[in-house]
Scaffold this active site. Sequence first.
Site, PDB file in Angstrom:
ATOM      1  N   ASP A   1      -1.868  -0.573   6.202  1.00  0.00           N
ATOM      2  CA  ASP A   1      -1.869   0.134   7.486  1.00  0.00           C
ATOM      3  C   ASP A   1      -3.263   0.528   7.957  1.00  0.00           C
ATOM      4  O   ASP A   1      -3.428   0.923   9.107  1.00  0.00           O
ATOM      5  CB  ASP A   1      -1.014   1.401   7.405  1.00  0.00           C
ATOM      6  CG  ASP A   1      -1.680   2.468   6.554  1.00  0.00           C
ATOM      7  OD1 ASP A   1      -2.009   2.182   5.383  1.00  0.00           O
ATOM      8  OD2 ASP A   1      -1.892   3.583   7.060  1.00  0.00           O
TER       9      ASP A   1
ATOM     10  N   ASP B   1      -0.163   4.957   1.001  1.00  0.00           N
ATOM     11  CA  ASP B   1      -0.390   5.929   2.068  1.00  0.00           C
ATOM     12  C   ASP B   1      -0.291   5.282   3.441  1.00  0.00           C
ATOM     13  O   ASP B   1      -1.030   4.348   3.759  1.00  0.00           O
ATOM     14  CB  ASP B   1      -1.768   6.573   1.904  1.00  0.00           C
ATOM     15  CG  ASP B   1      -1.852   7.412   0.644  1.00  0.00           C
ATOM     16  OD1 ASP B   1      -1.212   8.470   0.604  1.00  0.00           O
ATOM     17  OD2 ASP B   1      -2.545   6.996  -0.306  1.00  0.00           O
TER      18      ASP B   1
ATOM     19  N   LYS C   1     -11.190  -0.751  -1.734  1.00  0.00           N
ATOM     20  CA  LYS C   1     -11.020  -1.222  -0.367  1.00  0.00           C
ATOM     21  C   LYS C   1     -12.149  -0.665   0.510  1.00  0.00           C
ATOM     22  O   LYS C   1     -12.512   0.495   0.350  1.00  0.00           O
ATOM     23  CB  LYS C   1      -9.668  -0.750   0.185  1.00  0.00           C
ATOM     24  CG  LYS C   1      -8.468  -1.173  -0.658  1.00  0.00           C
ATOM     25  CD  LYS C   1      -7.176  -0.529  -0.137  1.00  0.00           C
ATOM     26  CE  LYS C   1      -5.998  -0.809  -1.042  1.00  0.00           C
ATOM     27  NZ  LYS C   1      -4.747  -0.181  -0.568  1.00  0.00           N
TER      28      LYS C   1
ATOM     29  N   ASP D   1       0.861  -1.169   0.000  1.00  0.00           N
ATOM     30  CA  ASP D   1       0.000   0.000   0.000  1.00  0.00           C
ATOM     31  C   ASP D   1       0.907   1.233   0.000  1.00  0.00           C
ATOM     32  O   ASP D   1       2.079   1.146   0.378  1.00  0.00           O
ATOM     33  CB  ASP D   1      -0.887  -0.015   1.246  1.00  0.00           C
ATOM     34  CG  ASP D   1      -1.734   1.233   1.386  1.00  0.00           C
ATOM     35  OD1 ASP D   1      -2.362   1.640   0.396  1.00  0.00           O
ATOM     36  OD2 ASP D   1      -1.756   1.808   2.489  1.00  0.00           O
TER      37      ASP D   1
END
Length: 231
Positions: free
Chosen positions: A167, A12, A142, A10
Site C-alpha cells: 500500500d 500495515d 523497503k 504487507d
Amino acid sequence: MDPPVAVCFDMDGVLVDSEDYWHPAERDRIFPAVLAGELPDLDEVTGMNYREIYDYLDDEYEVTVSEAEFVELYDETATEVYGERVRLLPGAREFVDDLRDAGVPVALVSSSPLHWLDIVLDRFDLEFDLVASADEFDGLGKPEPGVYEDAIDDLGTVPEHTVVIEDSRNGVLAAHRAGARVIAYRDEHNADTDLSEADEVVEGPEELFAAVRQSIETVRASASGSSGSSG
C-alpha cells in the site's frame, strides 16, 4: 517442476488498518516530539522500518532525541495501535486460509519488527507459511528489494511466480525491484500516494481478493505456456 505461485502480504495498511492510526500519531505526536523545525511528508517514511526512519530523519531533518528514545516512543505507540485499535481487513483470515488450503504459500512481509507482528498474529489468530520482518533482515529495508528477495527465496519460488500486495510507495518499489507482480491496495490513508510502479491498483477487500486470484491464474497460465513451449 515449476516453482509454486506464492503470495506476500504487507501488514500495515493492507492486512490491518494501522496506517489510519500511525499517520496521525506520527504527524501529531511522534515527529513533533523528536524533530525541531520542518516535519517530513508521511509518504517519505511510510513502509520503512522504524530504525531506518530514524536514520532517514537524522540525515534529512533535525532530530532532537537518541535512537533509543525514538524506538521507545514507537514501541509504546505500537502496543496501543496493534493491541487495541487496529481492525483486520474484512475476509483476510479466510482468504489467507483458502490460499494455503489450495497449496499457495502465503507470507507476511513487513517493515514492522517481529514483536509488533506477533501482536497482530495472536490477536487475530492468523497463520502464514512465512513471517518476514525487515527488522530481522541483514540489509536495507523497503524501498530496497532485499526483504522481498529473501522472502521469495524462503518460500521456494521465484519473483515472476510471486504476487505481492502493498500500500505504500516504498513497499511497492521494493516488491517491483524484486521482480514480483505487485498489486497496490488503495484506501483513504494513501489516496494521494504514488503507486504507479504497481502492476495493478485496487480498492476494497473484494476487489483485492479477486485481483490476487486472477494474478495467481495469470502466473500459472504463463508458467504453463513457458513449460509447453520449452520442449
